[in-house]
Design an enzyme around this catalytic site. Structure first.
Site, short mmCIF file in Angstrom:
data_model
loop_
_atom_site.label_atom_id
_atom_site.label_comp_id
_atom_site.label_asym_id
_atom_site.label_seq_id
_atom_site.Cartn_x
_atom_site.Cartn_y
_atom_site.Cartn_z
N ARG A 19 0.90 -1.09 0.04
CA ARG A 19 0.05 0.00 0.00
C ARG A 19 0.97 1.24 -0.06
NH1 ARG A 19 -4.18 -2.05 4.73
NH2 ARG A 19 -4.24 -4.14 3.99
N ASP A 72 0.95 5.60 0.61
CA ASP A 72 0.23 6.81 1.06
C ASP A 72 0.06 7.83 -0.45
OD1 ASP A 72 -0.24 6.15 3.78
OD2 ASP A 72 1.82 6.74 4.19
N TYR A 91 12.32 0.08 -1.29
CA TYR A 91 11.95 1.49 -1.24
C TYR A 91 13.27 2.48 -1.48
CZ TYR A 91 6.99 0.89 0.23
OH TYR A 91 5.67 0.52 0.62
N ARG A 126 9.15 6.47 6.08
CA ARG A 126 9.10 7.79 6.18
C ARG A 126 9.78 8.29 7.54
NH1 ARG A 126 3.33 9.55 3.90
NH2 ARG A 126 3.76 11.49 5.26
#
Lengths: 250, 250
Positions: free
Chosen positions: A50, A52, A111, A198
């Site tokens: 998922r 954001d 990522y 993050r």
């Protein structure tokens, strides 16, 4: 029924996130709507991760099932034609076994986070990187990041909205390097908690600015307390790079 | 009066071009308006080059004159604050001698052109590269490009709107290389004709696709006839990279 695995690239800027949401556009909705136009069938897309609102995808993996037979390449081309003008593109499409699942078969996620370390506001990179004006010590960031690698309770680096059953995760890699005025942070794990990348990037940036001692990252981890989080980095700089599967060729 | 040299970065997408135009926004207008807000003085910006609508700048050089004394760094910061939200940023600002001229003192200009050589529509790179679906032979493009290097009459590669007194230009470098699915074309000269880079790139792309023989680039040049131009590449992929001046340190 045939199962198709998709590799998807997207600019997360105009979307509320990858997953379908009641209150705004999503990557999932864009793909499912395109698939409906092409196949005449309502199908549900399952993705490896998922993301954001505002987070980008370079090589997101997903799958969807279609009853009518389609050539995989022609399906990809048709989806891309229907996805315009949304900034979502299917880079690859392959027929996979019915038990292959983009989310549950996935054994690794990677990522990259891009920090534009410069005083001037962003122009061409706007929405595509996090601008940090204060000079960052990328080497200090890399050193302090190593405290996070391994199996840990990542409660400190977890959103209050995280739906994971456990805060225990194994972080395989967290590497920081500088390329010109860009500071790049690569993170790899089997899976991540919501906001984990993050949150880790935010604390590393504090170290890079000299506002945190290098040891504070390890201390924040050990605290297992969201209140000790220094900073959650904005979504703009975050890219889902790739998902890996057991059958992937090395 | 103090003359300030600026290094400017911009996303050309929302602009009609670098130069002030009656019918739409320009980089020049954005900078001059910001300077007026900061200094209270109406000043004219002179730039090293003109760029068309949609063409980007990574290191455009320009100058403007201000009567009130300003610290160069503070002027840069104030301009950037006033330029928001336009995608234009001042990367550097220096006091220069009164006879330094961003356009007339400039002895070298460098552009890069980015071709995204892939079937899938662009997402994150939309407006920032030219998408060419057909596989390009970058080595063939590089070989055929060498016929354009040197002093030539570039009439074939010149827009009908070009205001240059002569079609004679000396092209110092034209290099093509592939990086993954990006084909990058670098062009360097003291100065270029209007549309020269885009016209050269268009013909090289035809060679890369196999639609032109490699020798056709030289033949088109020799024809000195705009009608022999194969293709003018779109502005999206073009970036003004840098301007050089005699006093620049090597």
């Amino acid at each position: 029924m045939t199962r198709y695995a998709l590799t998807i690239e997207f600019d997360g800027g105009p979307f509320m996130g990858l997953q379908r949401q009641a209150h705004g556009p999503s990557i999932q909705q864009a793909i499912e709507d395109a698939a409906f136009t092409v196949t005449g069938e309502r199908t549900v897309m399952h993705a490896a991760g998922r993301t954001d609102a505002g987070v980008h995808g370079l090589g997101m993996r997903a799958h969807l099932d279609v009853t009518k037979p389609f050539d995989a390449f022609r399906l990809m081309e048709a989806l891309n034609a229907r996805l315009r003008p949304a900034p979502v593109a299917v880079l690859a499409c392959d027929v996979v076994p019915d038990d292959w699942h983009a989310r549950f078969s996935c054994t690794g996620r990677a990522y990259i986070y891009r920090i534009a370390n410069r005083r001037a506001p962003l122009t061409l990179e706007r929405g595509k990187a996090w601008q940090v004006a204060k000079p960052l010590d990328a080497q200090a960031m890399h050193r302090s990041a190593q405290a996070l690698v391994g199996r840990h309770d990542f409660t400190t680096f977890r959103s209050v909205h995280c739906q994971s059953a456990s805060p225990l995760k194994t972080l395989d890699r967290l590497a920081v390097r500088r390329e010109g005025d860009m500071v790049l942070i690569e993170a790899e794990a089997r899976s991540f908690l919501h906001h984990q990348v993050r949150s880790m990037v935010g604390c590393l940036a504090l170290v890079g600015m000299g506002r945190w001692r290098e040891e504070q990252v390890a201390e924040a981890l050990a605290a297992r307390d969201r209140q000790t989080l220094g900073l959650n980095a904005p979504p703009d700089g975050l890219y889902f790079v790739r998902a890996t599967y057991p059958e992937d060729r090395p």
